[in-house]
Design an enzyme around this catalytic site. Structure first.
Site, PDB file in Angstrom:
ATOM      1  N   ASP A 127       0.853  -1.181   0.000  1.00 45.86           N
ATOM      2  CA  ASP A 127       0.000   0.000   0.000  1.00 45.86           C
ATOM      3  C   ASP A 127       0.895   1.238   0.000  1.00 45.86           C
ATOM      4  OD1 ASP A 127      -2.142   1.708   0.195  1.00 45.86           O
ATOM      5  OD2 ASP A 127      -2.542   1.277   2.299  1.00 45.86           O
ATOM      6  N   LYS A 163       0.695   4.217  -1.852  1.00 41.66           N
ATOM      7  CA  LYS A 163       0.136   5.555  -2.059  1.00 41.66           C
ATOM      8  C   LYS A 163       1.172   6.435  -2.765  1.00 41.66           C
ATOM      9  CE  LYS A 163      -2.560   5.144   2.141  1.00 41.66           C
ATOM     10  NZ  LYS A 163      -1.932   3.934   2.683  1.00 41.66           N
ATOM     11  N   LEU A 164       1.675   5.955  -3.873  1.00 38.89           N
ATOM     12  CA  LEU A 164       2.774   6.612  -4.579  1.00 38.89           C
ATOM     13  C   LEU A 164       2.431   8.041  -4.975  1.00 38.89           C
ATOM     14  CD1 LEU A 164       3.853   3.637  -6.854  1.00 38.89           C
ATOM     15  CD2 LEU A 164       5.020   4.486  -4.809  1.00 38.89           C
ATOM     16  N   ASP A 204       4.912  11.128  -6.410  1.00 41.44           N
ATOM     17  CA  ASP A 204       6.268  11.569  -6.699  1.00 41.44           C
ATOM     18  C   ASP A 204       6.329  12.028  -8.156  1.00 41.44           C
ATOM     19  OD1 ASP A 204       9.165  11.852  -6.618  1.00 41.44           O
ATOM     20  OD2 ASP A 204       9.135  10.379  -4.999  1.00 41.44           O
ATOM     21  N   ASN A 246       8.747   9.838 -13.410  1.00 41.10           N
ATOM     22  CA  ASN A 246       9.744   8.790 -13.571  1.00 41.10           C
ATOM     23  C   ASN A 246       9.875   7.945 -12.307  1.00 41.10           C
ATOM     24  OD1 ASN A 246      11.831   7.507 -15.246  1.00 41.10           O
ATOM     25  ND2 ASN A 246      13.168   8.203 -13.596  1.00 41.10           N
ATOM     26  N   THR A 247       9.835   8.563 -11.142  1.00 45.17           N
ATOM     27  CA  THR A 247       9.956   7.806  -9.892  1.00 45.17           C
ATOM     28  C   THR A 247       8.770   6.874  -9.709  1.00 45.17           C
ATOM     29  OG1 THR A 247      11.279   9.537  -8.858  1.00 45.17           O
ATOM     30  CG2 THR A 247      10.150   7.994  -7.379  1.00 45.17           C
ATOM     31  N   THR A 265      -8.842   7.177   5.440  1.00 47.94           N
ATOM     32  CA  THR A 265      -9.973   6.941   6.340  1.00 47.94           C
ATOM     33  C   THR A 265      -9.696   7.464   7.740  1.00 47.94           C
ATOM     34  OG1 THR A 265      -9.178   4.701   6.770  1.00 47.94           O
ATOM     35  CG2 THR A 265     -10.889   4.953   5.083  1.00 47.94           C
ATOM     36  N   GLN A 314      -8.576   5.192  12.502  1.00 51.74           N
ATOM     37  CA  GLN A 314      -9.481   5.473  11.391  1.00 51.74           C
ATOM     38  C   GLN A 314     -10.778   6.060  11.938  1.00 51.74           C
ATOM     39  OE1 GLN A 314      -9.604   1.595   9.573  1.00 51.74           O
ATOM     40  NE2 GLN A 314      -7.882   2.056   8.261  1.00 51.74           N
ATOM     41  N   GLY A 327      -8.249  -5.700   8.394  1.00 56.88           N
ATOM     42  CA  GLY A 327      -6.933  -6.089   8.886  1.00 56.88           C
ATOM     43  C   GLY A 327      -6.967  -6.511  10.330  1.00 56.88           C
TER      44      GLY A 327
END
Length: 170
Positions: free
Chosen positions: A1, A3-4, A6, A9-10, A56, A124, A144
């Site tokens: 997980d 949550k890119l 950037d 390219n990264t 959340t 949350q 989870g």
């Protein structure tokens, strides 16, 4: 997980690495610029890309303080930019605000609490029970700690399944 969020390219390099390592899905922040989404479209058949806009753990005031826009407008604006994505990660409470989004986007909903444990799991705040999430239109629910921290995780998962209208194996 991940949550890119950037540079194009990264984000592309990290997604390529996830694919090479056998990953089947990853999360991408919708706060990225348009170039990131253009770059990622080429991977739509290689990995399930999931858009993440806000967490959340954020209540409405925090969401506005951080994003400076109302939730329903934010969802429309952010999701209109994703291309070739499999789905969106959102609280089940937010599903109603996705009405203008691409109907093919799957709704993946974390923030699931068990009825007997309605306290917010791990900070949350926008939470629902598994059944509430299903009734609100979740395609997938992410549970989870409610399972992993229970005395008998398999039994807990089976009890949850009994409350839902699904045929999945546990």
């Amino acid at each position: 997980d991940f949550k890119l969020w950037d540079t194009p390219n990264t984000v592309k390099t990290v997604v390529e690495s996830i694919i090479k390592k056998g990953g089947t899905m990853t999360t991408i922040s919708t706060f990225n610029n348009e170039s990131v989404f253009d770059e990622l479209e080429q991977y739509k058949d290689d990995i399930k890309l999931l858009a993440v806009t806000y967490l959340t753990s954020w209540n409405k005031d925090e969401q506005y303080q951080i994003c400076r826009e109302m939730s329903d407008f934010m969802w429309r604006r952010h999701l209109s930019r994703v291309k070739g994505f499999y789905g969106v990660v959102c609280s089940a409470q937010d599903i109603g605000m996705l009405s203008g989004a691409d109907k093919s986007l799957k709704r993946v909903c974390p923030g699931i609490a068990l009825p007997i444990r309605r306290a917010a799991p791990s900070g949350q705040v926008r939470i629902t029970t598994p059944k509430e999430a299903q009734d609100l239109g979740a395609d997938y629910i992410v549970i989870g700690r409610a399972i992993t921290e229970s005395e008998n995780p398999v039994e807990t998962a089976k009890k949850i399944k009994k409350t839902l209208d699904i045929s999945a194996q546990i």
